[in-house]
Design a protein around this motif. Structure first.
Motif, PDB file in Angstrom:
ATOM      1  N   HIS A 103      -0.127   3.621   4.528  1.00  0.00           N
ATOM      2  CA  HIS A 103       0.395   4.982   4.445  1.00  0.00           C
ATOM      3  C   HIS A 103       1.494   5.153   5.497  1.00  0.00           C
ATOM      4  O   HIS A 103       1.322   4.764   6.649  1.00  0.00           O
ATOM      5  CB  HIS A 103      -0.722   6.007   4.654  1.00  0.00           C
ATOM      6  CG  HIS A 103      -1.797   5.921   3.613  1.00  0.00           C
ATOM      7  ND1 HIS A 103      -1.532   6.033   2.265  1.00  0.00           N
ATOM      8  CD2 HIS A 103      -3.138   5.705   3.710  1.00  0.00           C
ATOM      9  CE1 HIS A 103      -2.657   5.909   1.582  1.00  0.00           C
ATOM     10  NE2 HIS A 103      -3.652   5.699   2.434  1.00  0.00           N
ATOM     11  N   ASP A 115       0.203   2.919   8.535  1.00  0.00           N
ATOM     12  CA  ASP A 115      -1.156   2.824   9.073  1.00  0.00           C
ATOM     13  C   ASP A 115      -1.863   1.603   8.452  1.00  0.00           C
ATOM     14  O   ASP A 115      -1.256   0.873   7.668  1.00  0.00           O
ATOM     15  CB  ASP A 115      -1.896   4.161   8.864  1.00  0.00           C
ATOM     16  CG  ASP A 115      -2.473   4.346   7.462  1.00  0.00           C
ATOM     17  OD1 ASP A 115      -2.316   3.465   6.590  1.00  0.00           O
ATOM     18  OD2 ASP A 115      -3.103   5.392   7.236  1.00  0.00           O
ATOM     19  N   PRO A 116      -3.121   1.351   8.799  1.00  0.00           N
ATOM     20  CA  PRO A 116      -3.772   0.126   8.320  1.00  0.00           C
ATOM     21  C   PRO A 116      -3.850   0.009   6.791  1.00  0.00           C
ATOM     22  O   PRO A 116      -4.070  -1.084   6.265  1.00  0.00           O
ATOM     23  CB  PRO A 116      -5.176   0.204   8.942  1.00  0.00           C
ATOM     24  CG  PRO A 116      -4.984   1.002  10.189  1.00  0.00           C
ATOM     25  CD  PRO A 116      -3.951   2.029   9.824  1.00  0.00           C
ATOM     26  N   ASP A 117      -3.672   1.122   6.087  1.00  0.00           N
ATOM     27  CA  ASP A 117      -3.713   1.083   4.622  1.00  0.00           C
ATOM     28  C   ASP A 117      -2.330   1.185   3.986  1.00  0.00           C
ATOM     29  O   ASP A 117      -2.227   1.332   2.766  1.00  0.00           O
ATOM     30  CB  ASP A 117      -4.630   2.198   4.108  1.00  0.00           C
ATOM     31  CG  ASP A 117      -6.073   1.928   4.490  1.00  0.00           C
ATOM     32  OD1 ASP A 117      -6.743   1.160   3.779  1.00  0.00           O
ATOM     33  OD2 ASP A 117      -6.523   2.411   5.541  1.00  0.00           O
ATOM     34  N   LEU A 155      -6.078  10.725   2.793  1.00  0.00           N
ATOM     35  CA  LEU A 155      -5.574   9.359   2.712  1.00  0.00           C
ATOM     36  C   LEU A 155      -6.700   8.457   2.210  1.00  0.00           C
ATOM     37  O   LEU A 155      -7.760   8.380   2.840  1.00  0.00           O
ATOM     38  CB  LEU A 155      -5.122   8.867   4.096  1.00  0.00           C
ATOM     39  CG  LEU A 155      -4.040   9.692   4.809  1.00  0.00           C
ATOM     40  CD1 LEU A 155      -3.675   9.024   6.146  1.00  0.00           C
ATOM     41  CD2 LEU A 155      -2.800   9.836   3.941  1.00  0.00           C
ATOM     42  N   GLY A 156      -6.469   7.801   1.098  1.00  0.00           N
ATOM     43  CA  GLY A 156      -7.438   6.833   0.587  1.00  0.00           C
ATOM     44  C   GLY A 156      -7.334   5.561   1.408  1.00  0.00           C
ATOM     45  O   GLY A 156      -6.241   5.027   1.585  1.00  0.00           O
ATOM     46  N   VAL A 157      -8.452   5.100   1.924  1.00  0.00           N
ATOM     47  CA  VAL A 157      -8.427   3.935   2.824  1.00  0.00           C
ATOM     48  C   VAL A 157      -9.455   2.887   2.388  1.00  0.00           C
ATOM     49  O   VAL A 157     -10.428   3.194   1.707  1.00  0.00           O
ATOM     50  CB  VAL A 157      -8.684   4.364   4.292  1.00  0.00           C
ATOM     51  CG1 VAL A 157      -7.662   5.409   4.734  1.00  0.00           C
ATOM     52  CG2 VAL A 157     -10.092   4.893   4.486  1.00  0.00           C
ATOM     53  N   ALA A 158      -9.213   1.658   2.822  1.00  0.00           N
ATOM     54  CA  ALA A 158     -10.117   0.563   2.451  1.00  0.00           C
ATOM     55  C   ALA A 158     -11.379   0.583   3.305  1.00  0.00           C
ATOM     56  O   ALA A 158     -12.455   0.184   2.849  1.00  0.00           O
ATOM     57  CB  ALA A 158      -9.396  -0.780   2.607  1.00  0.00           C
ATOM     58  N   ARG A 217     -12.351   1.660  10.194  1.00  0.00           N
ATOM     59  CA  ARG A 217     -11.101   1.074  10.705  1.00  0.00           C
ATOM     60  C   ARG A 217     -10.005   2.133  10.790  1.00  0.00           C
ATOM     61  O   ARG A 217      -9.277   2.236  11.785  1.00  0.00           O
ATOM     62  CB  ARG A 217     -10.655  -0.070   9.785  1.00  0.00           C
ATOM     63  CG  ARG A 217      -9.355  -0.721  10.210  1.00  0.00           C
ATOM     64  CD  ARG A 217      -8.892  -1.781   9.222  1.00  0.00           C
ATOM     65  NE  ARG A 217      -8.418  -1.199   7.969  1.00  0.00           N
ATOM     66  CZ  ARG A 217      -7.759  -1.876   7.026  1.00  0.00           C
ATOM     67  NH1 ARG A 217      -7.543  -3.182   7.186  1.00  0.00           N
ATOM     68  NH2 ARG A 217      -7.359  -1.289   5.923  1.00  0.00           N
ATOM     69  N   SER A 218      -9.917   2.936   9.740  1.00  0.00           N
ATOM     70  CA  SER A 218      -8.877   3.963   9.701  1.00  0.00           C
ATOM     71  C   SER A 218      -9.130   5.022  10.772  1.00  0.00           C
ATOM     72  O   SER A 218      -8.220   5.441  11.495  1.00  0.00           O
ATOM     73  CB  SER A 218      -8.849   4.594   8.310  1.00  0.00           C
ATOM     74  OG  SER A 218      -7.883   5.598   8.246  1.00  0.00           O
ATOM     75  N   GLY A 229       0.783  -1.226   0.000  1.00  0.00           N
ATOM     76  CA  GLY A 229       0.000   0.000   0.000  1.00  0.00           C
ATOM     77  C   GLY A 229       0.812   1.271   0.000  1.00  0.00           C
ATOM     78  O   GLY A 229       0.252   2.361  -0.066  1.00  0.00           O
ATOM     79  N   ARG A 241     -10.562   4.904  -0.655  1.00  0.00           N
ATOM     80  CA  ARG A 241      -9.560   5.021  -1.709  1.00  0.00           C
ATOM     81  C   ARG A 241     -10.206   4.937  -3.094  1.00  0.00           C
ATOM     82  O   ARG A 241      -9.806   5.628  -4.020  1.00  0.00           O
ATOM     83  CB  ARG A 241      -8.503   3.916  -1.564  1.00  0.00           C
ATOM     84  CG  ARG A 241      -7.457   3.955  -2.662  1.00  0.00           C
ATOM     85  CD  ARG A 241      -6.263   3.070  -2.376  1.00  0.00           C
ATOM     86  NE  ARG A 241      -5.369   3.059  -3.517  1.00  0.00           N
ATOM     87  CZ  ARG A 241      -4.033   3.014  -3.441  1.00  0.00           C
ATOM     88  NH1 ARG A 241      -3.454   2.961  -2.278  1.00  0.00           N
ATOM     89  NH2 ARG A 241      -3.285   3.000  -4.539  1.00  0.00           N
ATOM     90  N   GLY A 285      -2.698   6.606  -3.625  1.00  0.00           N
ATOM     91  CA  GLY A 285      -3.797   6.534  -2.667  1.00  0.00           C
ATOM     92  C   GLY A 285      -3.861   7.735  -1.752  1.00  0.00           C
ATOM     93  O   GLY A 285      -4.539   7.712  -0.727  1.00  0.00           O
ATOM     94  N   ILE A 286      -3.151   8.790  -2.114  1.00  0.00           N
ATOM     95  CA  ILE A 286      -3.145  10.018  -1.320  1.00  0.00           C
ATOM     96  C   ILE A 286      -3.365  11.194  -2.274  1.00  0.00           C
ATOM     97  O   ILE A 286      -2.850  11.182  -3.391  1.00  0.00           O
ATOM     98  CB  ILE A 286      -1.786  10.213  -0.600  1.00  0.00           C
ATOM     99  CG1 ILE A 286      -1.568   9.089   0.425  1.00  0.00           C
ATOM    100  CG2 ILE A 286      -1.687  11.577   0.069  1.00  0.00           C
ATOM    101  CD1 ILE A 286      -0.249   9.198   1.190  1.00  0.00           C
ATOM    102  N   GLY A 340       2.457   4.416  -1.108  1.00  0.00           N
ATOM    103  CA  GLY A 340       2.109   5.191  -2.285  1.00  0.00           C
ATOM    104  C   GLY A 340       3.175   6.158  -2.730  1.00  0.00           C
ATOM    105  O   GLY A 340       2.911   7.068  -3.509  1.00  0.00           O
ATOM    106  N   ILE A 382       4.694   8.263  -0.852  1.00  0.00           N
ATOM    107  CA  ILE A 382       4.591   9.484  -0.061  1.00  0.00           C
ATOM    108  C   ILE A 382       4.779   9.110   1.411  1.00  0.00           C
ATOM    109  O   ILE A 382       4.296   8.063   1.843  1.00  0.00           O
ATOM    110  CB  ILE A 382       3.204  10.159  -0.231  1.00  0.00           C
ATOM    111  CG1 ILE A 382       3.009  10.616  -1.682  1.00  0.00           C
ATOM    112  CG2 ILE A 382       3.026  11.325   0.737  1.00  0.00           C
ATOM    113  CD1 ILE A 382       1.662  11.275  -1.947  1.00  0.00           C
TER     114      ILE A 382
END
Lengths: 144, 144
Positions: A118, A114-116, B10-13, B17-18, A66, B50, B69-70, A68, A70
């Motif tokens: 990032h 983080d969980p994604d 931040l693009g997250v799933a 959770r995030s 995941g 995301r 994803g950002i 990206g 950045i």
């Protein structure tokens, strides 16, 4: 962990190409050791080799995790704070990709994702002053 | 284009959770339409799907274009400024992935990607106040 961001580092393929692009938009920075720092209000935008950034974060950058290209940095005022926040992030479910350690520029930092995926750097850089409100100021490196 | 960043999205799933992860770190935000806004000093951290973020940027998110994803947002004070900056970015070599248009929240924005695929939104959101120094303040949405 106070809610603030100190640095946004964009991993790029060619620092000069990226720097020239941002300069055309009026974002003028200073280059130090193939890294460009642009003061942007209370934080700084940083342009750095994506390959070096991934190595610094401590990941493979193979698309699997995941990342990206950045990294966000949260700067603090002591090495102890770095340790505390990285430990708190780990306890909160983050993956610590690089345990806190001394850095090549004389600071101290660690990374987690983080969980994604990032990436966050928690860093103590004595050369970058932090105001009481948490805003960071890039020093005059005497470079262009 | 003034050197400042208004939002880091931040693009997250999984937004919940995030959000819970960041709350465990002390970053408490407000959720509006499945989007979480956390005031972080002079800017805001935003947690958003995301998939929706990629669609908003106007790209496929298939790994081919460098999107990580950002998205970074630079907010301005009028629709005209949005048009001007997106045109300037295009002239500087950016790829305009979404020409400026009205948004679902009553604002006006466009997106471009830099030479490495990093996404920038240039937006005018009348609901988010911009101070003279460019710092942004997320309003009280009356949500939790």
């Amino acid at each position: 962990m106070e809610p603030r961001v100190s640095l946004i580092t964009l991993g790029v393929a060619d620092v000069t190409r990226s720097r020239e692009f941002y300069e055309r938009l009026g974002w003028v920075g200073q280059e130090v050791q193939e890294t460009v720092f642009v003061q942007a209000g209370a934080l700084a935008l940083v342009l750095w080799s994506r390959e070096k950034l991934a190595a610094d974060v401590g990941i493979a950058d193979d698309g699997a995790d995941g990342f990206g290209g950045i990294a966000l940095a949260h700067n603090v005022r002591s090495n102890e704070e770095v340790d505390e926040i990285v430990a708190a992030a780990h306890a909160a479910g983050a993956i610590v990709t690089k345990p806190p350690d001394v850095t090549f520029y004389g600071g101290y930092s660690g990374y987690f994702t983080d969980p994604d995926g990032h990436a966050w750097e928690i860093g103590h850089n004595p050369g970058f002053s932090l105001a009481p409100d948490g805003s960071i100021t890039i020093p005059d490196f005497g470079s262009s």
